[in-house]
Every structure is written in C-alpha cells, then in structure tokens.
Design a protein around this motif. Structure first.
Motif, PDB file in Angstrom:
ATOM      1  N   HIS A   1      29.524  30.824  52.369  1.00 39.53           N
ATOM      2  CA  HIS A   1      28.868  31.673  53.362  1.00 39.53           C
ATOM      3  C   HIS A   1      29.546  33.042  53.432  1.00 39.53           C
ATOM      4  N   GLY A   2      28.735  34.052  53.733  1.00 37.00           N
ATOM      5  CA  GLY A   2      29.262  35.378  54.037  1.00 37.00           C
ATOM      6  C   GLY A   2      29.850  36.110  52.854  1.00 37.00           C
ATOM      7  N   LEU A   3      29.205  36.029  51.703  1.00 36.46           N
ATOM      8  CA  LEU A   3      29.661  36.776  50.528  1.00 36.46           C
ATOM      9  C   LEU A   3      29.041  38.178  50.529  1.00 36.46           C
ATOM     10  N   PRO A   4      29.755  39.186  50.059  1.00 35.12           N
ATOM     11  CA  PRO A   4      29.134  40.503  49.902  1.00 35.12           C
ATOM     12  C   PRO A   4      28.125  40.475  48.753  1.00 35.12           C
ATOM     13  N   GLY A   5      27.201  41.437  48.762  1.00 35.99           N
ATOM     14  CA  GLY A   5      26.188  41.474  47.718  1.00 35.99           C
ATOM     15  C   GLY A   5      26.719  41.930  46.380  1.00 35.99           C
ATOM     16  N   ARG A   6      27.847  42.640  46.406  1.00 32.10           N
ATOM     17  CA  ARG A   6      28.428  43.111  45.151  1.00 32.10           C
ATOM     18  C   ARG A   6      29.907  43.399  45.360  1.00 32.10           C
ATOM     19  N   GLN A   7      30.622  43.537  44.287  1.00 25.15           N
ATOM     20  CA  GLN A   7      32.040  43.890  44.354  1.00 25.15           C
ATOM     21  C   GLN A   7      32.195  45.338  44.812  1.00 25.15           C
ATOM     22  N   ALA A   8      33.332  45.655  45.396  1.00 21.96           N
ATOM     23  CA  ALA A   8      33.632  47.050  45.743  1.00 21.96           C
ATOM     24  C   ALA A   8      33.954  47.822  44.478  1.00 21.96           C
ATOM     25  N   ASP A   9      33.597  49.136  44.483  1.00 20.23           N
ATOM     26  CA  ASP A   9      33.955  49.984  43.345  1.00 20.23           C
ATOM     27  C   ASP A   9      35.469  50.136  43.271  1.00 20.23           C
ATOM     28  N   GLN A  10      35.968  50.261  42.061  1.00 20.64           N
ATOM     29  CA  GLN A  10      37.412  50.371  41.865  1.00 20.64           C
ATOM     30  C   GLN A  10      37.746  51.700  41.188  1.00 20.64           C
ATOM     31  N   ARG A  11      38.845  52.300  41.621  1.00 18.07           N
ATOM     32  CA  ARG A  11      39.327  53.551  41.016  1.00 18.07           C
ATOM     33  C   ARG A  11      40.782  53.342  40.632  1.00 18.07           C
ATOM     34  N   GLU A  12      41.068  53.527  39.359  1.00 17.86           N
ATOM     35  CA  GLU A  12      42.410  53.221  38.859  1.00 17.86           C
ATOM     36  C   GLU A  12      42.923  54.383  38.021  1.00 17.86           C
ATOM     37  N   GLU A  13      44.186  54.752  38.254  1.00 13.18           N
ATOM     38  CA  GLU A  13      44.831  55.788  37.444  1.00 13.18           C
ATOM     39  C   GLU A  13      45.705  55.136  36.385  1.00 13.18           C
ATOM     40  N   LYS A  14      45.473  55.541  35.114  1.00 10.65           N
ATOM     41  CA  LYS A  14      46.283  55.008  34.014  1.00 10.65           C
ATOM     42  C   LYS A  14      47.137  56.123  33.441  1.00 10.65           C
TER      43      LYS A  14
ATOM     44  N   ALA B   1      37.702  19.860  44.408  1.00 13.56           N
ATOM     45  CA  ALA B   1      37.980  20.663  43.217  1.00 13.56           C
ATOM     46  C   ALA B   1      36.934  21.753  43.030  1.00 13.56           C
ATOM     47  N   LEU B   2      35.644  21.412  43.226  1.00 14.59           N
ATOM     48  CA  LEU B   2      34.587  22.420  43.076  1.00 14.59           C
ATOM     49  C   LEU B   2      34.779  23.549  44.079  1.00 14.59           C
ATOM     50  N   LYS B   3      35.073  23.188  45.308  1.00 16.93           N
ATOM     51  CA  LYS B   3      35.271  24.217  46.338  1.00 16.93           C
ATOM     52  C   LYS B   3      36.433  25.133  45.976  1.00 16.93           C
ATOM     53  N   LYS B   4      37.523  24.577  45.580  1.00 17.75           N
ATOM     54  CA  LYS B   4      38.712  25.381  45.263  1.00 17.75           C
ATOM     55  C   LYS B   4      38.484  26.259  44.039  1.00 17.75           C
ATOM     56  N   LEU B   5      37.911  25.688  42.988  1.00 14.98           N
ATOM     57  CA  LEU B   5      37.732  26.442  41.747  1.00 14.98           C
ATOM     58  C   LEU B   5      36.789  27.628  41.954  1.00 14.98           C
ATOM     59  N   VAL B   6      35.680  27.393  42.639  1.00 15.24           N
ATOM     60  CA  VAL B   6      34.707  28.464  42.824  1.00 15.24           C
ATOM     61  C   VAL B   6      35.230  29.532  43.781  1.00 15.24           C
ATOM     62  N   THR B   7      35.754  29.129  44.916  1.00 15.85           N
ATOM     63  CA  THR B   7      36.222  30.128  45.899  1.00 15.85           C
ATOM     64  C   THR B   7      37.431  30.900  45.376  1.00 15.85           C
ATOM     65  N   ASP B   8      38.328  30.234  44.680  1.00 18.84           N
ATOM     66  CA  ASP B   8      39.465  30.956  44.106  1.00 18.84           C
ATOM     67  C   ASP B   8      38.992  31.998  43.095  1.00 18.84           C
ATOM     68  N   ALA B   9      38.024  31.628  42.266  1.00 23.90           N
ATOM     69  CA  ALA B   9      37.516  32.565  41.260  1.00 23.90           C
ATOM     70  C   ALA B   9      36.814  33.751  41.925  1.00 23.90           C
TER      71      ALA B   9
ATOM     72  N   VAL C   1      37.474  35.007  44.980  1.00 28.73           N
ATOM     73  CA  VAL C   1      38.494  35.849  45.615  1.00 28.73           C
ATOM     74  C   VAL C   1      39.252  36.661  44.574  1.00 28.73           C
ATOM     75  N   GLU C   2      39.561  36.050  43.436  1.00 28.24           N
ATOM     76  CA  GLU C   2      40.263  36.775  42.369  1.00 28.24           C
ATOM     77  C   GLU C   2      39.479  37.991  41.912  1.00 28.24           C
ATOM     78  N   ARG C   3      38.171  37.946  42.051  1.00 26.71           N
ATOM     79  CA  ARG C   3      37.316  39.052  41.616  1.00 26.71           C
ATOM     80  C   ARG C   3      36.914  39.954  42.785  1.00 26.71           C
TER      81      ARG C   3
END
Length: 735
Positions: free
Chosen positions: A57-70, A24-32, A34-36
């Motif tokens: 293992h092998g996580l990026p140091g930060r999220q990628a920048d996002q560009r969104e048109e509204k 459960a810990l593995k699934k909850l953390v990794t799913d969260a 990936v969602e981000r």
C-alpha cells in the motif's frame, strides 16, 4: 497513493511451507522496492494452499529524479583517463562536463548526471521475475520444458498497480512463458472459472465469492470457532492443538467443519495414543468429555468444500480410515502389554547407541550406576532409582512408541503402571526425558530427578569425550538442551550438586567401557593409562606412579571437565539472561575456582547484582578498576607481579594503614560469610571497603620515590583485588 497487488497461483503448496513463503515474498519484494527508492506505507502477505499473494500500500507512481556529480581526472590528464571518465559518465565530449577548482589538487572535470526516475510499474516488472526465479523454497521442482523452479507447477500471475478509484493497470512481465495479468481463479471445485481482479479489496471480495478465504488468520479463526461450536452442541470440549490448526489451515481454502465418531471400544486405548493416531493419519481434532476428563469417541475434521450431502460421505470416509488406524493402535497397545518391560531389556545389547559410545545396553548400565550414586544426593531411595533407571528406556522397543516416537516415556509410564510397578518408577519412565524445552516442566519427584540427571550427564560426558560438541547452529545430539535440562532440574529443585564430581563419575564409567572393550588405542591419551594399569596388576605401582596415574586418568579428563563446565556456564548465562540477569556477572563468578555448584553460583550472582546496584557497589567497582589499572601498568613496567603480604612497618600514611586493616577485616568476614553461604553478608562486608579505598586514593601517592614504599603500596592494591576475589572476579564485570 497507488497500491500493488501480486498473486502467484499454483498447484497445492505444502502446508508446512506456507507461512515461511508468505514472509519471504513480503520481505523480498518490499526490500527490493526500498532499495530502488520506492518507499511504501504498508504491506501484507497472504497464502492459501494454491496461491501466494502480496499487497503493498501507498507506493509512489514513480521513482524520484536523481542528480549525481561524478568527479573526473585533472585538466590536462592523459587521453586514456579522460576517455574512461567520459564513458563512465555517459558524456559524448568534455564540453558536457564542468571544471571545478581545488586549492590543493588544481582543476578537474566534473560530470553532472541527471537520471530521471522510472515508473513504479517498470521497477516492479524488473524485480518480480527475478524474485520468482530465485524464490527460496525449501524444495522446488521444474516441470515441462521450462526452466523455472517452483514449489509446485505455477499456473498464473496477477500483477496490478493503481490508486483507489482508478482503473489499475496490469504490470506487464513474463516468467518462463507465464504472462502477468489481472485474471485469477477461485476454489478448485466450487468456483474453477477464471475472473478478473483490480486491487486488494476487490481481489479478496471476489475470492470470497469464489469460495476462497485468502487471509490465513481468518481461516484459522473460522476453523477454531466452528469446531468449538460443534463440540459444544454435542456437550463436548475441543482439545485445542495449535500445531494441527496451523497445518489444517494450510490444507483448505474454504474450511468446512464436520464431526465424526468411532467405536467406544477404542477408548480403552490411552488418550494420547488415540489423539496421536487421529492427528497423524487424518489431521483431525479430538474431543473431550468434560464429565470424565477423558476423550470422547468423536472427532472434528476439516473439509475443503461444501458437499451436497452435507458432508456425510466425507465423514464416513474419515471414520473408515480412523477405525482402521485405531484398530492397529489397539493391537499395538494389547501386544505391548503381553510381556513386561524388563523382558525387552536384553534386546538393547544388539542396538548401537553410538559407534564410539557402545550399545544401548551399555548406556543403560551407565545410567543405572550414575542414578544409584545420585539418589542419596537428591533424596531418592537408591533401590527405586535403580529400578527406574533399568526400565526407563524399555518403552523404546514397544510397538506403540515405534509407531509414535513422540510418545516415548509416556508409554513407559502406562506400561509400568499396568505392571503395578511402584508409582515412583512409573513416573520416572516418563519424566526422565524432561524438560524437553524451555517451556516444558521440570521433574520434581526425587526418583525422576535422579534418573533424569543421570541420563543427561551421561549424554553430555560421552559426546564430550569423543569430541562431538555442538558447533555454531549445529547440535545433532541436542547437547544444549541436555545441559539446560540439568541446569533447570538443579535450580528449580534447589539441589546442591557439584557438577565436577558427577562429570568425573560419568567419565570413569565411560573409561571402564573403553578399557574393557580394548578400544583404548583409538584414544591416544589413554595409552599411558593402559601401561600404568599393567603396572598395577604386577604390583609395581608406587605412590609416585599412583599420583601420575591420577593425572593421566581418562587422558585429557581435566581438560574435558573444564570444557564441559564452560559449556554449562554458557548455558547458565542464557538461562539467567532470559530472566533478566547479567551475563558478565555469571562470568565473574564462574571465573573463580571450584564454582560448579549451580545453585550457589546463582545465589552469588544474585547477591553480586544487588550489591553492584548500590552506590557502595558502584564506587567500589570504580576504585577496584583504578587499583587494577595502576597495578597492570606498573607490573608491565617492572616485568613482575606485586603480590604477597604488605610490610606493616612501611605503612606510613594513616589512609594506607586504615586500608590495610580494612582489607584484613573484610577478607576474614567475606571468607566466613562465603563459607556459611551467606552471600548477602559477604556483600555487606565488601561494601566496607568503599570508604578506605576512596580515602587511600585521595591521600596516598602510590608511585612514591622510595622503591620500598612504592612496592608496598602496589602490594596493597593487589590486596584489594584479592579481597574482592572472595566474591567474584571483578575484572570480568562490565559497565
């Protein structure tokens, strides 16, 4: 790329919850993560009695920048719409928006929102506290003045993030006053002092030095290998037990394998009782003497520490408890043998099986009657089947089974052997419960088969009659297992039994009890039956009334039988699907009337599968579907069915004459082959329809302008359907 290390250190986690918690810990953390948008290379969970951990293992140091048109409102839209758009887009004024043109909708505002990615540590600090607070423990507790609920008091949290070669940083967050850090502890007694950790390899190495084996699989391997080595050194063999191994692995962080002994006098007790006693009370493994095949008076225990005296005190303590428990077991065993199994039977009269199904004594009486009727059908002597059914449940009232319910049946066999009852009766006492699961063996001795079938059929019919059927995932009376047991017993023993006959027979027995106990008023469907029986007693029963009586007998009996047969069909589909068979072919065969001989159903399904795998089978199925589709369209158009014999004089084309003759020939051959239970021959006969059907559709116009020709040709198509119905309902075949 950086790695994340997370450890939740607490008081002892129950062994039964550990594996599920790690998953459960593995699934909850990794799913969260990936969602981000934080993808990772790998993850592994760890669990010991006092810690739940995860390495990603092998996580990026930060999220990628996002560009969104509204997309916003049209240019010139009302102020309220514009204000809502600015607020939703996070703009101060329309000057920060752009205008885009749409040929159909005109000009409208567009906001380009650029959202910079956050550091991974920020994301982890956000998601982990929420996961901890909402963690799905089967049972949890709240302690002290805090609000956090955890399986046991949570003491500390380790959360570090960093790349190999760098000094990892602590991911800062707190849960109910517990601050995340890089500090943990080792074994409760042998290394209780705190120490700092960096990443996974450092954490595991320092835990090992602190007398903690963090990897669950490695702890199991240590226990199993050391236990085997210790047994071998004593000239004995370890009796392996995967369930017990899983449990003791969850009780220790530093497994130490020791050997103890007990007095040889206890070996008079059956091996299974000794094993159950030692397993249940002390979580110890038993050892076998390879020379005799019986248990030895030794056992293996797993300690959680390296004792200064080499474990002598620990062994002595376990020996003391096991000696006391085996003394109890011996007393139970000796007491149970003082009186015979038959002497226990009257007690069943005061034990309720189910409030709507009567006492255990009434249930045993039904099983006896049904077993006697089944005996000739399965090759069992009636007298032995009766004797076995009478005492099969008797061990439920013994002291040993009262202490160890999992030994029911087996103890009945031992007691029956001790009373010198016939071997067939003793075997049936144990085997009538089988099979208990998909991997359990099936009884093959005829007496055992008769009692096992009677037991399971009575259970199914009884609970079906009171509408206590399985629903969804709920099956409190294990009716799915009972049905699968009947299926396996019938098929693996190649028995020829019509289920309908035995369901009706069991129904009659239940009806007798309800009628005699004046409980018919609780079953509205039986009220008319009660009146008819009064007519019988007065001698007023006519033949017409007798027919009516048969129709209302057991109220909704026919519906019950149909429902129970459908349940058997579903269970058979599951059974055959696990062996590679197609479920739609089972449906196609069961759709025919009278398909309640499971062995013949399976043989028919196998033959049908073989036929449909051939070119003739595939092409005939295609031709059948073409014929049925035309029929359905025309029957809907005309509002009537086109059934009945064709008129020979209206067969104008050679192709339709050939098809009509082929259908008559095939129907006769299929009928003869099915009657002889030669399904291969039936399929061979059916394959002869392929060429005439193909030729008919190539040469003949079904919807002729002449109404008489059209109707005759539609009837010929219905004859194709009728011919295939000798084998199966082709409408239910997929693909």
């Amino acid at each position: 790329m950086p790695d994340l290390l997370l450890e939740l250190f607490s008081e002892e986690i129950p062994a039964r919850m550990q594996a599920q918690a790690a998953d459960a810990l593995k699934k909850l953390v990794t799913d969260a993560l990936v969602e981000r948008g934080l993808l990772y290379e790998g993850a592994k969970a760890f669990v010991t009695p006092r810690r739940l951990a995860l390495a990603v293992h092998g996580l990026p140091g930060r999220q990628a920048d996002q560009r969104e048109e509204k997309k916003g409102p049209r240019v010139g839209a009302p102020e309220q719409a514009v204000a809502g758009f600015l607020k939703a887009a996070g703009l101060a004024s329309l000057d920060q928006a752009t205008i885009q043109s749409d040929p159909k909708k005109g000009d409208f505002y567009v906001a380009v929102v650029e959202k910079p990615g956050r550091a991974t540590t920020e994301v982890v600090a956000e998601i982990v506290p929420d996961i901890i607070r909402k963690f799905p423990w089967p049972k949890s507790m709240r302690w002290g003045s805090g609000t956090l609920r955890w399986v046991r008091p949570l003491h500390s949290i380790v959360a570090t993030f960093g790349a190999e070669g760098d000094e990892p940083e602590v991911v800062h967050f707190s849960v109910d006053g517990i601050e995340a850090s890089n500090v943990t502890r080792g074994h409760r007694f042998m290394a209780p002092e705190p120490f700092t950790v960096k990443r996974l390899d450092d954490w595991m190495a320092k835990l090992e030095a602190a007398k903690v084996v963090a990897d669950r699989d490695r702890r199991k391997e240590i226990i199993l290998n050391d236990a085997k080595d210790l047994a071998l050194a004593a000239g004995l063999e370890l009796v392996e037990d995967e369930g017990l191994l899983d449990e003791v692995c969850g009780l220790v962080e530093w497994p130490v394998v020791l050997m103890g002994s007990f007095e040889a006098r206890f070996l008079d007790i059956p091996d299974e009782v000794i094993r159950a006693t030692i397993r249940a009370n002390q979580k110890c493994f038993v050892l076998k003497d390879p020379k005799t095949g019986r248990l030895a008076n030794r056992f293996i225990l797993i300690s959680n520490l390296v004792a200064s005296d080499g474990g002598a005190a620990i062994v002595a303590g376990n020996e003391r408890v096991i000696r006391a428990r085996l003394s109890d077991a011996k007393f139970f065993w000796d007491t149970d043998r003082l009186n015979g199994l038959a002497s226990r039977m009257p007690k069943f009269q005061s034990i309720t099986f189910h409030e709507k199904l009567g006492s255990q004594a009434e249930r045993i009486e039904r099983i006896v009657r049904l077993a006697k009727e089944l005996a000739p059908k399965v090759g069992a002597p009636v007298a032995l089947a009766e004797d076995a059914a009478v005492v099969a449940k008797a061990d439920l009232l013994t002291e040993v089974v009262g202490e160890f319910p999992e030994l029911q049946g087996l103890m009945g066999r031992y007691y029956a052997q001790g009373e010198n009852l016939p071997p067939e009766v003793a075997a049936a006492c144990e085997e009538h419960y089988k099979p208990q699961g998909p991997n359990d063996r099936v009884p093959t001795a005829p007496v055992s088969v008769a009692v096992a079938l009677a037991d399971k059929i009575d259970t199914l019919v009884g609970f079906w009659a009171i509408d206590e059927k399985p629903t969804g995932s709920k099956d409190p009376y294990a009716l799915r297992r009972a049905a699968l047991g009947v299926i396996r017993i019938v098929l693996e023993n190649e028995l020829r039994l019509r289920l309908t006959d035995w369901i009706f027979a069991s129904n009659d027995m239940h009806f007798d009890r309800w009628f005699k106990s004046n409980q018919l008023d609780t079953f509205k469907a039986y009220r008319r039956m009660y009146e008819l029986l009064e007519d019988i007693e007065r001698g007023d029963l006519s033949k017409d009334l007798l027919k009516k009586r048969n129709m209302v007998h057991f109220g909704n009996e026919y519906e019950t039988v149909a429902s129970l047969l459908a349940f058997f069909a579903d269970r058979l589909k599951v059974y055959l699907r696990d062996r590679g068979a197609r479920h739609d072919l089972v449906d196609a065969v069961f759709a025919l009337e009278g398909q309640d001989d499971l062995l013949l159903v399976v043989r028919r399904v196998e033959a049908l599968a073989g036929f449909l795998a051939t070119e003739d089978g595939k092409n005939l199925l295609a031709g059948y579907r073409r014929a049925v589709n035309i029929l359905r369209i025309e029957e809907k158009k005309d509002g009537r069915a086109f059934a009945g014999p064709t008129v020979a004089a209206l067969l104008k084309e050679p192709a339709e004459e050939h098809l009509a003759a082929a259908i008559d020939d095939v129907k006769a051959r299929v009928s003869k082959a099915v009657a002889a239970e030669d399904f291969e021959a039936a399929m061979t006969a059916l394959s002869d329809l392929r060429q005439p059907v193909d030729a008919f559709f190539d040469a003949v116009t079904v919807n002729d302008a002449d109404p008489a020709l059209r109707e005759n040709r539609l009837k010929l198509l219905d004859e194709i359907r009728a011919a295939t119905r000798g084998i199966a309902d082709f409408d239910r075949i997929e693909g």
